[in-house]
Motif scaffolding. Structure first.
Motif, mmCIF file in Angstrom:
data_model
loop_
_atom_site.group_PDB
_atom_site.id
_atom_site.type_symbol
_atom_site.label_atom_id
_atom_site.label_comp_id
_atom_site.label_asym_id
_atom_site.label_seq_id
_atom_site.Cartn_x
_atom_site.Cartn_y
_atom_site.Cartn_z
ATOM 1 N N GLY A 39 0.812 -1.213 0.000
ATOM 2 C CA GLY A 39 0.000 0.000 0.000
ATOM 3 C C GLY A 39 0.843 1.259 0.000
ATOM 4 O O GLY A 39 2.076 1.220 0.112
ATOM 5 N N LEU A 40 0.147 2.391 -0.130
ATOM 6 C CA LEU A 40 0.784 3.708 -0.177
ATOM 7 C C LEU A 40 0.098 4.646 0.802
ATOM 8 O O LEU A 40 -1.106 4.525 1.059
ATOM 9 C CB LEU A 40 0.649 4.312 -1.579
ATOM 10 N N ILE A 41 0.876 5.574 1.348
ATOM 11 C CA ILE A 41 0.308 6.695 2.091
ATOM 12 C C ILE A 41 0.795 7.971 1.414
ATOM 13 O O ILE A 41 1.999 8.169 1.249
ATOM 14 C CB ILE A 41 0.748 6.693 3.574
ATOM 15 N N LEU A 42 -0.137 8.802 0.979
ATOM 16 C CA LEU A 42 0.216 10.081 0.370
ATOM 17 C C LEU A 42 0.274 11.136 1.461
ATOM 18 O O LEU A 42 -0.754 11.502 2.036
ATOM 19 C CB LEU A 42 -0.818 10.481 -0.682
ATOM 20 N N SER A 43 1.479 11.621 1.760
ATOM 21 C CA SER A 43 1.620 12.667 2.774
ATOM 22 C C SER A 43 1.499 14.043 2.117
ATOM 23 O O SER A 43 1.644 14.173 0.900
ATOM 24 C CB SER A 43 2.976 12.545 3.481
ATOM 25 N N LYS A 44 1.196 15.040 2.925
ATOM 26 C CA LYS A 44 1.140 16.450 2.487
ATOM 27 C C LYS A 44 0.122 16.694 1.373
ATOM 28 O O LYS A 44 0.280 17.592 0.552
ATOM 29 C CB LYS A 44 2.539 16.931 2.049
ATOM 30 N N LEU A 45 -0.925 15.871 1.336
ATOM 31 C CA LEU A 45 -1.931 16.006 0.274
ATOM 32 C C LEU A 45 -2.706 17.312 0.404
ATOM 33 O O LEU A 45 -3.204 17.852 -0.583
ATOM 34 C CB LEU A 45 -2.893 14.811 0.324
ATOM 35 N N ASP A 46 -2.809 17.830 1.629
ATOM 36 C CA ASP A 46 -3.534 19.086 1.845
ATOM 37 C C ASP A 46 -2.852 20.263 1.158
ATOM 38 O O ASP A 46 -3.496 21.266 0.844
ATOM 39 C CB ASP A 46 -3.655 19.375 3.352
ATOM 40 N N GLY A 47 -1.541 20.146 0.912
ATOM 41 C CA GLY A 47 -0.815 21.240 0.265
ATOM 42 C C GLY A 47 -0.661 21.054 -1.230
ATOM 43 O O GLY A 47 0.007 21.833 -1.905
ATOM 44 N N ASP A 48 -1.281 20.009 -1.787
ATOM 45 C CA ASP A 48 -1.139 19.688 -3.202
ATOM 46 C C ASP A 48 -2.281 20.307 -3.997
ATOM 47 O O ASP A 48 -3.410 19.826 -3.954
ATOM 48 C CB ASP A 48 -1.120 18.169 -3.381
ATOM 49 N N ALA A 49 -1.986 21.370 -4.736
ATOM 50 C CA ALA A 49 -3.035 22.056 -5.508
ATOM 51 C C ALA A 49 -3.295 21.368 -6.838
ATOM 52 O O ALA A 49 -4.312 21.605 -7.474
ATOM 53 C CB ALA A 49 -2.626 23.508 -5.756
ATOM 54 N N ARG A 50 -2.373 20.491 -7.261
ATOM 55 C CA ARG A 50 -2.483 19.910 -8.602
ATOM 56 C C ARG A 50 -3.084 18.505 -8.607
ATOM 57 O O ARG A 50 -4.041 18.236 -9.319
ATOM 58 C CB ARG A 50 -1.105 19.910 -9.273
ATOM 59 N N GLY A 51 -2.509 17.584 -7.850
ATOM 60 C CA GLY A 51 -3.113 16.249 -7.759
ATOM 61 C C GLY A 51 -2.517 15.194 -8.656
ATOM 62 O O GLY A 51 -3.058 14.103 -8.787
ATOM 63 N N GLY A 52 -1.379 15.526 -9.314
ATOM 64 C CA GLY A 52 -0.779 14.594 -10.265
ATOM 65 C C GLY A 52 -0.417 13.242 -9.679
ATOM 66 O O GLY A 52 -0.672 12.205 -10.284
#
Length: 295
Positions: free
Chosen positions: A245-258
């Motif tokens: 599995g994966l954990i995406l950190s700092k997603l709240d600061g990601d304006a793009r989403g790539g």
């Protein structure tokens, strides 16, 4: 989160919704704009191309073009296909029959892995006698041990560590698992050292560690704001180590989403959690349909 992409897609769909009837040309023009918006959001070009092709195939049917509210029908199709792009495999953590269940966290330096270890331990906390023990297995960076101990004290979570000068990664990990069993912890999280996926020696160390401890879950923490670099790292870690599995950190600061929109399609590895802030409870289970709706 994903403000830039959401705004661009919103603008495209607003134009469609304002039209009573839609033609093939309207759909074509709208999907060209969608494709550009995805590429500008740093979505993998193959993922963007396949996504647009699937949406186009479903939208070109007469039921959509000649039905009531065709604009809303297109939005619905896009939402369903976005969910499909984000969805792969099992998004749940599985404890298995072994106790404590071992969860090995891996990742690049600076991805937020140690902070994520504490957030995840707090998420798994089931109260007195059911706490998750964290093992400080990053021996190359003494500050990582101090950081994990400080987080453990702050959140009232047990941490196992040893003097890095007189132990090895394998020894501290095995001893930490024994300590977790002794304390009756249902889960033990191994906070491994950050490493580049091109560093053969350190990747081999990780592979050997996994073989030795046979973790129930092997999860990669990636910084969502690094876009396709995160996707490439995930692909290489999965090939070399084998991820569950994966954990995406700092997603709240990601304006793009790539990264979020590409990583599962490219690697086949499911996202299990999202880091959505700096606070200790800012870790959310991943639900593809909810994220698609946000976008």
């Amino acid at each position: 989160m994903f403000d830039s992409l959401s705004n661009k897609l919103g603008s495209v769909f607003q134009k469609l919704s304002n039209r009573g009837r839609l033609t093939d040309k309207d759909i074509d023009e709208a999907l060209k704009e969608v494709r550009v918006a995805l590429l500008e959001a740093d979505v993998n070009f193959k993922v963007a191309r396949e996504f647009v092709a699937k949406v186009k195939e479903r939208c070109m049917g007469s039921e959509v073009l000649q039905g009531l509210n065709p604009g809303q029908q297109v939005v619905k199709i896009v939402n369903e296909e976005l969910t499909e792009v984000l969805d792969a495999g099992d998004h749940q953590l599985h404890h298995g029959t072994q106790s404590p269940a071992v969860l090995m966290l891996v990742g690049l330096q600076g991805s937020g892995k140690t902070t994520t270890a504490a957030k995840l331990a707090l998420h798994l906390d089931r109260g007195p006698g059911q706490k998750t023990l964290m093992v400080a297995a990053d021996l190359r960076r003494p500050a990582a041990i101090d950081q994990l101990q400080a987080l453990g004290a702050q959140l009232d979570l047990p941490v196992y560590s040893e003097d890095p000068a007189s132990t090895t990664v394998l020894n501290v990990t095995k001893n930490g698992i024994k300590e977790a069993a002794k304390q009756g912890c249902p889960w033990v999280i191994i906070d491994t050292g950050g490493r580049l996926q091109i560093d053969d020696e350190l990747m081999a160390e990780l592979t050997d560690l996994k073989k030795a401890i046979n973790p129930q879950e092997t999860i990669l923490v990636v910084d969502a704001m690094t876009g396709q670099d995160a996707v490439n790292a995930a692909g290489e870690f999965n090939k070399r180590v084998g991820l569950t599995g994966l954990i995406l950190s700092k997603l709240d600061g990601d304006a793009r989403g790539g990264a979020a929109l590409s990583i599962t399609s490219v690697t086949g590895v499911p996202i299990k959690f999202m880091g959505v802030g700096e606070k200790s409870d800012a870790l959310e289970p991943f639900y593809p349909d909810r994220l698609a709706s946000r976008i």
